[in-house]
Write an enzyme that holds these catalytic residues in place. Structure first.
Site, short mmCIF file in Angstrom:
data_model
loop_
_atom_site.label_atom_id
_atom_site.label_comp_id
_atom_site.label_asym_id
_atom_site.label_seq_id
_atom_site.Cartn_x
_atom_site.Cartn_y
_atom_site.Cartn_z
N LEU A 17 0.81 -1.21 0.00
CA LEU A 17 0.00 0.00 0.00
C LEU A 17 0.85 1.26 0.00
O LEU A 17 0.45 2.29 -0.52
CB LEU A 17 -0.93 0.02 1.21
CG LEU A 17 -2.11 -0.97 1.20
CD1 LEU A 17 -2.88 -0.88 2.51
CD2 LEU A 17 -3.03 -0.68 0.02
N GLY A 18 2.00 1.20 0.64
CA GLY A 18 2.85 2.38 0.73
C GLY A 18 4.06 2.08 1.57
O GLY A 18 4.22 0.98 2.13
N GLY A 23 9.07 1.57 7.44
CA GLY A 23 8.94 0.34 6.67
C GLY A 23 7.81 0.44 5.67
O GLY A 23 7.50 1.52 5.17
N LYS A 40 2.02 -3.75 8.80
CA LYS A 40 3.12 -2.79 8.72
C LYS A 40 4.41 -3.56 8.95
O LYS A 40 4.72 -3.99 10.06
CB LYS A 40 2.97 -1.68 9.76
CG LYS A 40 4.07 -0.62 9.64
CD LYS A 40 3.70 0.66 10.34
CE LYS A 40 4.72 1.75 10.01
NZ LYS A 40 4.36 3.04 10.58
N ASP A 134 3.32 10.42 17.98
CA ASP A 134 3.46 10.90 16.60
C ASP A 134 2.08 11.24 16.03
O ASP A 134 1.71 10.80 14.95
CB ASP A 134 4.16 9.86 15.73
CG ASP A 134 4.72 10.45 14.43
OD1 ASP A 134 4.86 11.69 14.37
OD2 ASP A 134 5.01 9.69 13.50
#
Length: 674
Positions: A17-18, A23, A40, A134
């Site tokens: 996906l990205g 990572g 992820k 974050d």
């Protein structure tokens, strides 16, 4: 074309996906339930870090237990070989960044509703002892439903608040959204998350974060510490009052997440019909903070825990209510506002905000100075330095701030504030060095005599894409001296690779080198150079830095960490007897610098599994395989050699980057089977 592969024994990675600094994110199939999930997949080097592995095991049950309607649920943590992955719910929708990019700004009612949901998610996490650290629009997901559900993601990189604050081993987060205490005290707490949400709300209303503007990440960090958020024209007073509390410099004067959410719910009826505001312009100057002491700026280096006094930042569970304000708003008409006033005595006792001035980068001052129009360019050849020329007094004020603004290579730099005129910046460039992998490194140094700071700019380039992170040594001032505190323009962390000596003062730089392009990072350290000998001293330091970087990595052997900087040669191995009609068993191994022998663990290429290995992808992926003297006997398909006819004294050659290697000679024999 992407192919599936297993992740542990349960999941099958289907499509990417990205990707980001930590990572890649994949769509994965849960083979037990048949559901699609998001995985992820963290960078492989994290799997070799014992501290991270230990934290994964410790956090598994706690993260799995974080269940809330506004949290992307963590389903599993996978640790297997070089795979370290966080498995989460797959969300059908887009992130808040995409929504904001399309709209510019959001109507006040929508912005408040989204922020309240984020705060509710954080309140549940904080109650369970988990920090996010974050919070930003990229980590807030909006489902495709109408109205969309708001989901806070990426708790997988959160550190647990096992004590009342978190001791950080490096700055983790995004500078635009990070709280002042993260930069000044290297600690984060629940109050730091609330600050991040305050920045997010400001951005939804104004179309920009409050401290964004000219300069590097250090300039932005300095504004978080020393400047007031610029006022937003047209912002409803009820929202501005809550924001003032959430963005307080002192973490103890911010509301807990639950209290901030309650205050915004109280304000919602007053702002529900307020239209979206125009995008706020960048301010021409920054107003110095007046709501408390201004701490000395600088991300602290790795101090012993005994040297850290978390003081009044103790926020966890019930303690948050005592330290930061009421748990809920009882007055239906008045939103919660952080108390300001005469509180210097309280803060002095905390000891977290009052420290002696530290050596710090020239762009980081202990007080915010107005930025003149030329200073907003902030380009490398027109560098702006803010130099604190006075001293820190009881309430943290600094006098005599000087702004040195470059007007071109030959233009004199003149002060715009009090204090004596400072000497001009001195620069020098070291010769480039090209490594066998094709990675070229150039180092440039700039010395500012006025502040006694040296800024080194490192530029890496290559013809092929080389994956990071990269390693850089920042040598100590002399033998036996401690490693200097380096202030990086990227989120670099101290290197902890086994085999790299601590005396190397190494840093892990999270950058990738694009094919045919370059990437740059710079750092600033305090240093004193003798007048008249600065240029020569800088050249010697740059040379020492390059040597120290190479030498530090020569202690590693059978590990593929920092491959672009360590690859010295290739070894081509041919296995067994080669017969007509069969593939040739071919293995290409790396030879790391300083070892002189092949690494039999880290494989660049194997004919048994011809798909590119992770190591080959990190080194650009462009491996050529051929034969120079046996072309009649060998043919190649997807780099795999096949024996077609009888031949003698054959070899297989490979080329990767600037490296070429050849196998031993071998004969192709008649196939005796059948």
């Amino acid at each position: 074309m992407q192919t599936t592969r297993a992740l542990g024994s349960r999941y099958l990675l289907e499509r990417e996906l990205g990707s980001g600094a930590m990572g890649q994110v994949w769509v994965a199939l849960d083979q037990r339930t048949g559901e699609r999930v998001a995985a992820k997949l963290l960078r492989p080097e994290f799997a070799r870090d014992p501290e991270i592995l230990t934290r994964f095991v410790q956090e598994r049950s706690i993260l799995l237990g974080l269940v809330h309607p506004n949290v992307v649920r963590v389903r599993d943590l996978v640790v297997e070989g070089d795979d370290l992955a966080i498995v989460m719910d797959l969300v059908d929708g887009a992130d808040l960044r995409a929504r904001l990019r399309a709209a510019g700004t959001l109507p006040a009612g929508e912005a408040v509703r989204i922020t309240v949901d984020v705060l509710d998610a954080l309140a549940a996490a904080h109650q369970g002892g988990i920090l996010h650290r974050d919070v930003k629009p990229d980590n807030v997901l909006l489902t495709a439903d109408e109205p969309p559900t708001v989901l806070l993601s990426d708790f997988g990189i959160a550190r647990l608040a096992q004590e009342t604050t978190v001791r950080m081993t490096g700055v983790l987060g995004t500078a635009d959204y990070m709280a002042p205490e993260v930069f000044t005290e290297e600690t984060a707490s629940a109050a730091s998350d609330v600050y991040g949400v305050g920045i997010l709300l400001y951005e939804l209303l104004a179309g920009r974060t409050p401290f964004a503007g000219g300069g590097t990440g250090y300039a932005i960090a300095n504004r978080h510490v020393t400047a007031e958020p610029p006022p937003v024209e047209g912002m409803p007073a009820a929202l501005d009052a809550v924001l003032q509390g959430m963005l307080a410099k002192d973490p103890t004067r911010r509301p807990p997440a639950a209290s901030a959410a309650a205050a915004l719910r109280t304000a919602l009826p007053q702002v529900a019909d307020v239209a979206a505001l125009p995008v706020a312009p960048q301010p021409r100057s920054w107003t110095a903070a007046t709501t408390g002491p201004v701490p000395a700026f600088g991300v602290v280096g790795h101090r012993a825990p005994a040297d850290i006094d978390p003081g009044r930042t103790n926020i966890k569970g019930a303690a948050a209510q005592d330290a930061a304000g009421p748990a809920a708003v009882t007055d239906g008409a008045t939103p919660w506002v952080a108390p300001f006033g005469d509180h210097d005595d309280d803060l002095a006792g905390a000891q977290t905000m009052l420290r002696s001035p530290r050596s710090r980068p020239a762009e980081a001052t202990a007080a915010a100075a107005p930025e003149t129009e030329p200073a907003r360019s902030w380009v490398r050849d027109k560098r702006t330095w803010l130099i604190g020329a006075g001293s820190l007094v009881a309430v943290g004020a600094v006098v005599g701030v000087v702004a040195l603004t470059g007007g071109g290579d030959d233009a004199p730099r003149t002060p715009t504030g009090g204090g004596a005129a400072a000497a001009a910046e001195i620069t020098t460039l070291a010769p480039s060095e090209q490594l066998p992998s094709g990675l070229t490194t150039v180092r440039e140094a700039a010395y500012d005599p006025g502040s006694g700071s040296l800024t080194t700019t490192v530029t890496w380039s290559a013809d092929v894409a080389l994956a990071g992170p990269l390693f850089e040594s920042v040598p100590a001032a002399g033998d036996g001296k401690p490693c200097p505190d380096a202030f990086w323009s990227v989120p670099a962390v101290r290197d902890v690779t086994a085999g790299v000596p601590a005396t190397a003062c190494g840093w892990e730089i999270p950058v990738d080198v694009p094919a045919g392009g370059s990437v740059t990072a710079e750092y600033t350290v305090p240093v004193a150079l003798d007048e008249g000998e600065e240029t020569q001293a800088m050249r010697e330091r740059l040379s020492e830095q390059g040597t120290a970087t190479r030498t530090a990595l020569e202690g590693l052997s059978a590990t593929a960490v920092y491959p672009a900087q360590r690859l010295d040669d290739l070894e081509v191995q041919i296995g067994g007897t080669v017969r007509v009609g069969a593939p040739v068993e071919l293995v290409v191994l790396p030879v790391w610098s300083g070892t002189g022998s092949a690494d039999n663990i880290s494989v660049v290429f194997s004919s048994r599994t011809p798909q590119p290995t992770l190591l080959l992808e990190q080194l650009g992926g462009q491996l050529e395989v051929r034969t120079d003297d046996c072309s009649g006997s060998l043919a190649f398909t997807d780099r795999v050699p096949y024996a077609n006819t009888i031949g003698s004294r054959c070899t297989v050659s490979v080329r990767l980057g600037g490296l070429e290697a050849r196998s031993r000679t071998f004969d192709v024999l008649q196939n005796t089977a059948g």
